[in-house]
Design an enzyme around this catalytic site. Sequence first.
Site, PDB file in Angstrom:
ATOM      1  N   LYS A  63       4.117 -15.152   2.121  1.00 13.71           N
ATOM      2  CA  LYS A  63       3.983 -15.905   0.869  1.00 13.71           C
ATOM      3  C   LYS A  63       5.402 -16.219   0.416  1.00 13.71           C
ATOM      4  O   LYS A  63       5.839 -15.834  -0.677  1.00 13.71           O
ATOM      5  CB  LYS A  63       3.187 -15.053  -0.138  1.00 13.71           C
ATOM      6  CG  LYS A  63       2.778 -15.759  -1.396  1.00 13.71           C
ATOM      7  CD  LYS A  63       1.711 -16.805  -1.198  1.00 13.71           C
ATOM      8  CE  LYS A  63       1.449 -17.550  -2.496  1.00 13.71           C
ATOM      9  NZ  LYS A  63       0.619 -18.744  -2.321  1.00 13.71           N
ATOM     10  N   ASP A 117     -10.205  -8.610   8.239  1.00 14.99           N
ATOM     11  CA  ASP A 117     -11.645  -8.514   7.939  1.00 14.99           C
ATOM     12  C   ASP A 117     -12.295  -9.896   7.930  1.00 14.99           C
ATOM     13  O   ASP A 117     -13.426 -10.070   8.381  1.00 14.99           O
ATOM     14  CB  ASP A 117     -11.872  -7.836   6.578  1.00 14.99           C
ATOM     15  CG  ASP A 117     -12.065  -6.333   6.741  1.00 14.99           C
ATOM     16  OD1 ASP A 117     -11.747  -5.814   7.834  1.00 14.99           O
ATOM     17  OD2 ASP A 117     -12.523  -5.688   5.785  1.00 14.99           O
ATOM     18  N   ASP A 155      -4.745  -6.697   6.049  1.00 13.62           N
ATOM     19  CA  ASP A 155      -5.990  -6.009   5.718  1.00 13.62           C
ATOM     20  C   ASP A 155      -7.078  -7.048   5.423  1.00 13.62           C
ATOM     21  O   ASP A 155      -8.194  -7.009   5.950  1.00 13.62           O
ATOM     22  CB  ASP A 155      -5.732  -5.121   4.487  1.00 13.62           C
ATOM     23  CG  ASP A 155      -6.891  -4.198   4.155  1.00 13.62           C
ATOM     24  OD1 ASP A 155      -7.831  -4.108   4.974  1.00 13.62           O
ATOM     25  OD2 ASP A 155      -6.851  -3.577   3.085  1.00 13.62           O
ATOM     26  N   ASP A 166      -2.359 -17.937   1.846  1.00 19.25           N
ATOM     27  CA  ASP A 166      -3.530 -18.607   1.259  1.00 19.25           C
ATOM     28  C   ASP A 166      -4.037 -19.709   2.176  1.00 19.25           C
ATOM     29  O   ASP A 166      -5.244 -19.842   2.418  1.00 19.25           O
ATOM     30  CB  ASP A 166      -3.220 -19.140  -0.156  1.00 19.25           C
ATOM     31  CG  ASP A 166      -1.841 -19.776  -0.263  1.00 19.25           C
ATOM     32  OD1 ASP A 166      -1.081 -19.734   0.723  1.00 19.25           O
ATOM     33  OD2 ASP A 166      -1.514 -20.333  -1.330  1.00 19.25           O
ATOM     34  N   TYR A 214       0.809  -1.221   0.000  1.00 21.49           N
ATOM     35  CA  TYR A 214       0.000   0.000   0.000  1.00 21.49           C
ATOM     36  C   TYR A 214       0.843   1.272   0.000  1.00 21.49           C
ATOM     37  O   TYR A 214       0.327   2.355  -0.216  1.00 21.49           O
ATOM     38  CB  TYR A 214      -0.946   0.020   1.206  1.00 21.49           C
ATOM     39  CG  TYR A 214      -2.010  -1.068   1.179  1.00 21.49           C
ATOM     40  CD1 TYR A 214      -2.192  -1.857   0.057  1.00 21.49           C
ATOM     41  CD2 TYR A 214      -2.832  -1.283   2.267  1.00 21.49           C
ATOM     42  CE1 TYR A 214      -3.151  -2.849   0.032  1.00 21.49           C
ATOM     43  CE2 TYR A 214      -3.805  -2.274   2.249  1.00 21.49           C
ATOM     44  CZ  TYR A 214      -3.953  -3.062   1.124  1.00 21.49           C
ATOM     45  OH  TYR A 214      -4.906  -4.044   1.102  1.00 21.49           O
TER      46      TYR A 214
END
Length: 358
Positions: free
Chosen positions: A193, A253, A249, A225, A144
């Site tokens: 990852k 959620d 992020d 994942d 980001y």
Amino acid sequence: MKIAVIKGDGIGPEIVTEAMKVLDAAAAKYGHTFHYTQLLMGGCSIDAYGEPLTDETIAACKENDAVLMGSIGGNTTTSPWYKLPSHLRPEAGLLKLRKSLGLFANLRPCVLYPELRAACTLREDISVKGFDMLIMRELTGGLYFGERRTEAVDGVMTAVDTLTYNENEIRRIAVKAFEVAMKRRKKVTSVDKANVLDSSRLWRKVVTEVAEDYPEVTLEHALVDSTAMQIVKEPSQFDVMVTENMFGDILSDEAAMVTGSLGMLPSASLNETKFGLYEPSGGSAPDIAGKNIANPIAAILSGAMLLRYSLDLNEEADAVERAVQQVLTEGFRTADIMSEGCHQVSCSEMGTLIAQRV
Ligand code: NAD
């Protein structure tokens, strides 16, 4: 001890008032005095000063040990705040505040209370085991904040985002994760990852180095994942989960959603010192503002996190969390978590009940 208070907009003033009531009950019981400095941010600051966050407010926050916040913003379609240029809208104040205070670690605990199991979106054989995980998301680096551009390459429109982390950025959030784990069940899951990304391989190396300083904490590495799957398959396995900005992020959620109760979820954003900003995970809920029906528990639990992480008052934080658990066990509910056979109470009644049990 000095606490800056930003009540904010919408339900913010209602829920933060209850959080202060509970903090004062903890102060009275354990012999502390909290000095509050009330500050404006968001829509109310636009109305008062013409901007969502003034430099004076930032300076005042820095003079305190921590900031307790409600939520900011209004109805994004009808409120005049959203006719202003984007840098003058309520949310711009929040981003500026986080940046000015150097808040790089975002902590979101996701707890399933046995009493609220019916709201959990998972199958009963999974929810019956309960869960209490804390997602720590890096907040100021990664995808980001990397360099980005959109340009034509050989006549084809091409967009580039870059994911950069240096070892110092990784080390400071890893240290936070292990410190928080020491106050909890002493397990850290570092999510990356590393089978694909260089930034993840550096992340894994640095987190492994930091772990050597915390022999009591169990460290495991997991791929993002598979973690996304494990959160819905067996959430009870997780304690502290630490990860980079975008992964955090998304996972935070997902984890919030499976609890099913937004009004119950606190959050904290910390910098390198013990200073932190504590706020509910939800927004300002303009649809129910001013009706004394909002659920103040997320704000109250944010207050408990403030006690634990900025003031080092663990026993006091435990007392607040136990009091929340107790009112739920006794069957008191605000409208958003009401179920058959329970006793519905207002926002202020819920605050008083919790304060009494502290
Ligand atoms: P929201 O979280 O405010 O509301 C979503 C739904 O959840 C609404 O139905 C609301 O009534 C309910 N809800 C939220 N908190 C509750 C509580 N404590 N008790 C009972 N019910 C609760 O999200 P939204 O409607 O998308 O956003 C409203 C405003 O809040 C917008 O201006 C948005 O930008 C802002 N916002 C601010 C923050 C923040 O201050 N950190 C975070 C998210 C959204």
